[in-house]
Design a protein around this motif. Structure first.
Motif: not given
Length: 397
Positions: A307-313, A317-322, A338-343, A363-372
């Protein structure tokens, strides 16, 4: 990947200069053409004859050698290479580079070059930690200079800590990534990995079962695509990748400080399993059983690195992945994170004991972004890392 590549190697003055001899041999084994430049201080540790014999080339030493000036000139020398490598890069050389000084052949070449530059720092741990060196390092990174190492270890001076020059094969791997022409060439990517250990007393700590395997695989995959990788790792079971800058930490607070020091970067990937809480006041002595029962422990929340890095003003970074390791309602909980941290993205997985993922090889993962949401099949962690690194490269280009 180094066959035919021209490396201008500047050897600084430090005990680590002896590693430059093995480095030259490793580079030539891979077909690289090495042009050595030996500083006056460097010649106190390795001889021009030994450097020349291994490189199969003349050693350049003097800015005011008129014969060399007529034949090539320091300007041409500085621009005839595919990459300029400074190994070892002493505190003095780094200071000259940061301030734009040019009072000898090495510093003049570095100021005059228009080719990529990589430095492999080597110095006493106190010099490495000095605020002046940290400022110079930040300046060099801001100028686009790639940094490999330093590693932790015993020093020639008898101290222990960061300051050992990266090993020759680590430098070779970094050069291969930088010169391989991959889609992440010229990009700086931060990766966190492993667990954190939060001390209770000198012998006990709070931790989790993260092995660091996924983070290491990701660091390898990103470096293979040409990225300059800064790898901040807790005390993981799996060794960190070769050819990247490794920063070792223990606690969440140390990891946050290391992350902030490593910025700016183009992308930040937070794969570490950071402990959410720590003991408010860790005991400096081993806690004992008493007739009154268990000692009372007060917990406080650890800093939220993602959250600290995601919410930097500024400087975000251009892309932040949690990463989100969940045991139930995986997609719902990860989407909320995703919504809480702002990544920008969350890589979510189910780490319930029956999956065998935590500490396992798959590993078995789900890649999640805003709306997908994109569901990936179960695969080896190396394959997950390669697929994710490819997506990161596409997002940054």
């Amino acid at each position: 990947m180094l066959n035919g590549k021209r490396i201008l190697l500047i050897i600084g003055g430090g005990i680590a200069a002896f590693k430059s001899l093995d480095l030259i041999r490793r580079l030539r084994e891979r077909g690289a053409v090495v042009t050595p430049v030996l500083t006056q201080a460097g010649s106190e540790f390795v001889t021009p004859l030994s450097v020349s014999a291994l490189a199969g080339a003349k050693v350049y030493r003097d800015l005011f050698d008129l014969t060399d000036e007529a034949e090539m000139g320091h300007i041409q020398l500085s621009r005839s290479a595919d990459l300029v490598l400074v190994a070892p890069a002493t505190a003095d050389l780094m200071a000259k580079m940061a301030q734009g000084l040019a009072n000898d052949l090495a510093s003049t070449l570095l100021l005059a070059t228009d080719t990529p530059v990589m430095v492999a720092p080597a110095m006493n741990v106190r010099m490495w930690d000095h605020p002046a060196t940290r400022r110079n390092l930040a300046t060099l990174r801001g100028d686009g200079i790639a940094v490999i190492g330093p590693n932790d270890g015993d020093m020639a001076c008898g101290e222990f800590g960061p300051g050992r020059m990266a090993e020759p094969l680590e430098i070779v791997a970094a050069l291969e990534g930088a010169l391989g022409g991959g889609p992440l060439a010229g990009k700086r990517v931060l990766v966190t990995s492993g667990p954190t250990h939060e001390p209770i007393d000198p012998v006990r700590y709070i931790a989790n079962r993260s092995s660091g395997a996924q983070g290491t695989s990701l660091g390898v995959a990103l470096a293979a695509l040409g990225a300059e990788v800064v790898f901040v790792t807790g005390p993981a079971d799996v060794p960190p990748p070769a050819g990247v800058q490794v920063i070792k930490v223990q606690t969440a607070q140390q990891m946050l400080a290391a992350v902030q020091t490593a910025l700016p970067c183009d992308a930040a990937i937070f794969a570490a399993a950071v402990a959410d809480w720590r003991v408010a006041t860790a005991s400096d002595r081993k806690l004992k059983k008493t007739k009154d029962g268990m000692p009372e422990l007060e917990f406080v929340e650890n800093p939220d690195i993602l959250a600290t890095v995601s919410q930097m003003t500024t400087g975000r970074p251009g892309l932040v992945v949690g990463f989100a390791a969940e045991t139930n309602d995986v997609i719902e909980n990860a989407t909320a994170k995703l919504q809480r941290k702002g990544c920008d993205w969350i890589v979510a997985n189910d780490v319930s004991p029956e999956t065998g993922i935590m500490g396992g090889s798959e590993n078995a993962v789900h890649l999640i972004w805003d709306g997908g949401v994109e569901d990936w099949p179960r695969m080896g962690k190396d394959a997950v890392a390669q697929q994710l690194a490819g997506r990161i490269a596409a997002a940054l280009n």
